[in-house]
Structure formats: structure tokens, C-alpha cells
Design a protein around this motif. Sequence first.
Motif, mmCIF file in Angstrom:
data_model
loop_
_atom_site.group_PDB
_atom_site.id
_atom_site.type_symbol
_atom_site.label_atom_id
_atom_site.label_comp_id
_atom_site.label_asym_id
_atom_site.label_seq_id
_atom_site.Cartn_x
_atom_site.Cartn_y
_atom_site.Cartn_z
ATOM 1 N N GLU A 68 0.850 -1.188 0.000
ATOM 2 C CA GLU A 68 0.000 0.000 0.000
ATOM 3 C C GLU A 68 0.889 1.242 0.000
ATOM 4 O O GLU A 68 1.122 1.876 1.030
ATOM 5 N N PRO A 69 1.444 1.609 -1.144
ATOM 6 C CA PRO A 69 2.387 2.732 -1.188
ATOM 7 C C PRO A 69 1.771 4.039 -0.751
ATOM 8 O O PRO A 69 2.462 4.939 -0.307
ATOM 9 N N GLN A 70 0.467 4.194 -0.864
ATOM 10 C CA GLN A 70 -0.182 5.439 -0.469
ATOM 11 C C GLN A 70 -0.648 5.420 0.988
ATOM 12 O O GLN A 70 -1.192 6.411 1.466
ATOM 13 N N GLY A 71 -0.434 4.332 1.674
ATOM 14 C CA GLY A 71 -0.876 4.255 3.058
ATOM 15 C C GLY A 71 -2.325 3.809 3.134
ATOM 16 O O GLY A 71 -3.127 4.069 2.233
ATOM 17 N N GLY A 72 -2.692 3.122 4.182
ATOM 18 C CA GLY A 72 -4.032 2.597 4.284
ATOM 19 C C GLY A 72 -4.837 3.098 5.458
ATOM 20 O O GLY A 72 -6.032 2.867 5.515
ATOM 21 N N ARG A 73 -4.226 3.812 6.424
ATOM 22 C CA ARG A 73 -4.946 4.258 7.607
ATOM 23 C C ARG A 73 -4.241 5.482 8.180
ATOM 24 O O ARG A 73 -3.088 5.756 7.864
ATOM 25 N N PHE A 74 -4.959 6.184 9.043
ATOM 26 C CA PHE A 74 -4.335 7.317 9.728
ATOM 27 C C PHE A 74 -4.956 7.467 11.109
ATOM 28 O O PHE A 74 -6.073 7.006 11.360
ATOM 29 N N LEU A 75 -4.222 8.108 11.977
ATOM 30 C CA LEU A 75 -4.721 8.429 13.314
ATOM 31 C C LEU A 75 -4.295 9.839 13.674
ATOM 32 O O LEU A 75 -3.347 10.380 13.102
ATOM 33 N N GLN A 76 -5.004 10.424 14.622
ATOM 34 C CA GLN A 76 -4.685 11.766 15.092
ATOM 35 C C GLN A 76 -4.537 11.756 16.597
ATOM 36 O O GLN A 76 -5.243 11.028 17.308
ATOM 37 N N VAL A 77 -3.609 12.585 17.080
ATOM 38 C CA VAL A 77 -3.382 12.723 18.518
ATOM 39 C C VAL A 77 -3.455 14.193 18.889
ATOM 40 O O VAL A 77 -3.144 15.078 18.089
ATOM 41 N N LEU A 78 -3.900 14.438 20.107
ATOM 42 C CA LEU A 78 -3.928 15.782 20.669
ATOM 43 C C LEU A 78 -2.745 15.904 21.613
ATOM 44 O O LEU A 78 -2.632 15.143 22.574
ATOM 45 N N THR A 79 -1.853 16.853 21.347
ATOM 46 C CA THR A 79 -0.678 17.034 22.187
ATOM 47 C C THR A 79 -1.014 17.937 23.374
ATOM 48 O O THR A 79 -1.799 18.878 23.246
ATOM 49 N N CYS A 80 -0.412 17.642 24.500
ATOM 50 C CA CYS A 80 -0.605 18.439 25.708
ATOM 51 C C CYS A 80 0.769 18.686 26.326
ATOM 52 O O CYS A 80 1.242 17.894 27.149
ATOM 53 N N PRO A 81 1.442 19.780 25.925
ATOM 54 C CA PRO A 81 2.788 20.049 26.466
ATOM 55 C C PRO A 81 2.817 20.224 27.968
ATOM 56 O O PRO A 81 3.812 19.900 28.619
ATOM 57 N N ALA A 82 1.739 20.757 28.563
ATOM 58 C CA ALA A 82 1.727 20.984 30.002
ATOM 59 C C ALA A 82 1.873 19.684 30.774
ATOM 60 O O ALA A 82 2.482 19.647 31.844
ATOM 61 N N ARG A 83 1.313 18.586 30.224
ATOM 62 C CA ARG A 83 1.412 17.287 30.873
ATOM 63 C C ARG A 83 2.427 16.382 30.185
ATOM 64 O O ARG A 83 2.610 15.239 30.608
ATOM 65 N N GLN A 84 3.029 16.865 29.107
ATOM 66 C CA GLN A 84 3.980 16.073 28.333
ATOM 67 C C GLN A 84 3.368 14.724 27.927
ATOM 68 O O GLN A 84 3.914 13.656 28.204
ATOM 69 N N GLU A 85 2.218 14.798 27.271
ATOM 70 C CA GLU A 85 1.519 13.587 26.866
ATOM 71 C C GLU A 85 0.824 13.794 25.528
ATOM 72 O O GLU A 85 0.620 14.921 25.088
ATOM 73 N N TRP A 86 0.487 12.685 24.897
ATOM 74 C CA TRP A 86 -0.336 12.661 23.691
ATOM 75 C C TRP A 86 -1.608 11.889 24.007
ATOM 76 O O TRP A 86 -1.581 10.918 24.767
ATOM 77 N N GLN A 87 -2.704 12.332 23.392
ATOM 78 C CA GLN A 87 -3.972 11.621 23.528
ATOM 79 C C GLN A 87 -4.481 11.237 22.153
ATOM 80 O O GLN A 87 -4.668 12.105 21.295
ATOM 81 N N VAL A 88 -4.691 9.947 21.923
ATOM 82 C CA VAL A 88 -5.217 9.474 20.644
ATOM 83 C C VAL A 88 -6.697 9.829 20.579
ATOM 84 O O VAL A 88 -7.479 9.456 21.464
ATOM 85 N N ILE A 89 -7.113 10.556 19.526
ATOM 86 C CA ILE A 89 -8.494 11.037 19.455
ATOM 87 C C ILE A 89 -9.235 10.564 18.214
ATOM 88 O O ILE A 89 -10.467 10.705 18.154
ATOM 89 N N HIS A 90 -8.544 9.997 17.217
ATOM 90 C CA HIS A 90 -9.264 9.577 16.005
ATOM 91 C C HIS A 90 -8.491 8.465 15.303
ATOM 92 O O HIS A 90 -7.260 8.501 15.211
#
Length: 360
Positions: free
Chosen positions: A63-85
Motif C-alpha cells: 500500500e504505497p499510499q498508506g491505508g490508515r491514519f490516526l490523530q493525537v492531541l498534544t498536551c505540552p503541560a502534561r507532556q503527553e499525547w492523547q489518541v483522538i481519532h
Amino acid sequence: MTRPFGLRDVGLLWALRGQGITLDMQRAILGMLQPLPAALTALLLPPPRPGGTLTFVGQDEGEPQGGRFLQVLTCPARQEWQVIHLAPWVQSEDLAVSAGWVAMLEDLCVLAGQQGALRVRAGMPAGGSEEDAFRQAGFTVYAREEVYQLAGPLTRAERIDALRPVAQSDAWPLTQLVGQVVPSPVQHAEGMISAGAAAPAPILTRLGVSHEQGYVADRGTDLGAYVGLSRTGRATWARILLHPEMRKEAPVVMHQLVRAASPGPTLYCAVRDYQAGLRGVLAGMGFEFVGVQVWLVKHTARPIECRSLLHLVAYDKRGEPVTTPLHPVNGEATVACLGLAREHCVYEYRRRDGYAVGSN
């Protein structure tokens, strides 16, 4: 392979529109996420942007064009990522269907650690295939919350008197309230205890208060309750922290919450498992049960720089058997251990009390 989103992936996001799943019931109910605009905004306006959205594309073999994607919300204050989609997502109990997502989530945690995030979190409906995929990727559940809905739009209510808007001076009392209500493992999983190695973030920001409309109820010189409201045109979401000694005042706080949310659309209220005493109050006020959400977390690892250790200087060195630790060497015979070859050296550290510790 998981890689950051680029302009060549716009077609993929367009093709997968409407085929994804929004994690975190709060964001799903409030309609706070539009994947393609969020991805383009992050691409055109790169960091530094606090609380920005990052998009990653999963590319499988063939799958040269890629088959899936995800999004994360970054929170620098807590130094964390949250998967949202996640997109596309197929509701299935077959792990083979989510095998690609498991590998992508594992890659995501590696990328998060490389970019300074200490943890990756996600909230999702309990018992679904989403939870199964995250568990397979090494995530663990740290909290459960029940979601209730007060049907119908809220009409204008009378003035609020028991709750007042949160102020900067409430930062320390609110921290004490969190420490008395929220279990330590949950505080650690959500980055409330420490902001990490970077400069400490403001307390209200680390507690998530700056992202919502907050109200507090005084309890003498301390705080007895906190209510946070998040509003959109679709709904209002509330979260509550109630002091253990304020349980008798729970009905008053809940009625004040409804007043604070009115007028507005449908009100949703999330109750964590450590706030179980609010369930009966919500039921008595006409709230209806919607579902259960679980929160999962996976802590990341990242390389750090270690200072070189100081070397101890021996008083003397001799090629002889090692003496036993703390064995007298003055006036007493030494106890021999394993013999050493000529090329080995024995370091004996002498003490003022006439004892020596041998080491090789």
C-alpha cells in the motif's frame, strides 16, 4: 511503517472521511473534531502550538499510499499525547482486523517518546474492539467513568449562589482537592503529579482547568467541590470533583451544576469510578445512563544523558585474594576468597576503624 502526515496524504484523508471513529466520548458527543481541517491546520501552522493536533499515516506493504491514519492531541503541560481519532475503523472482535492498528499504535508510542511525550492516553467505550486493540498494543486501563445525560435543552435557571468561577488563587486549594479525591495512580497516568523534566506548567493548566469553564464550591478555607463545563453548540459536558466530606451536599452541587450549564443544549455528566456516590444523585435528578468509557495509558521511554560516575581511588593495590567485606585486617588473619590471576588487581579500601572492604 508509521510516518507523519504530509501533503501527499490529503487524498487518503479525503477518501477515508466518514469511515473513522472518534475516541473519547466527550469529543465525540461535543463534535469537537474535524480530521481533515485539523490535519491541514497542523501542517500549515507547525509547532510551537500548545494543544495542537498531529496526524500520522500507517503504510503497510503493498500500500504505497498508506491505508490508515490516526490523530493525537498534544498536551505540552502534561507532556503527553492523547489518541483522538482512528480511520478507517471496522467494528470487529477479530484481532486480525485490528492487527495493523496494533502495530501502528506501538509505533506511535515510540514516536511520542522521541518527541518528549512521557505517556500516550486514550478514552473509548468499554468492552469494544477499540479497547482490545489498545490492550494488544501495551496500553492498560487506569480509570473507568460512567456517562449520564439530562434529556432536553436546559432553560434559563436562577442565579448561582453555591458555586463561583475558579480563580488563579484557587490553584493550590484545587491541587489539595485533587489529591483528596483522585487516586494517585490516576494522577500519575494523567500527568497531574509532575510536569516532568521540563519547566513546571501552571497548576490550573496541568489540571485541565484552563480548557473548560470551571466553578468551585468553598468549604471553609478549602474547596469542597469543582465543576468543569465544556460547551459547544451540540452539547455541554460536565466533570465533577467532590470532596469526600461533601457527600451530603452532593444534591446542592448537582443542582448548581445544572444552573451553571443553563441555558444550553443537552447536558452530559461524566462520573469516574472513584466518584461513585454521585450516581444516585444523578438518577434522582432525571439523568439517564448513556454508557461506560475506559481510559487507557501507555508510558513511553526515551533516551537520556547520564553523567559519568566518579571513580574511587584505592589506597593500595595488590595481587592477592580478596578479603571478605568488613573483615578485620589488623591483628587478624584474612579469609581467602577465590584466587585471582596475576593480571587482576585487588583494591582494598581501608577505614580508620581498622576494617577493610575488598573489591575487584
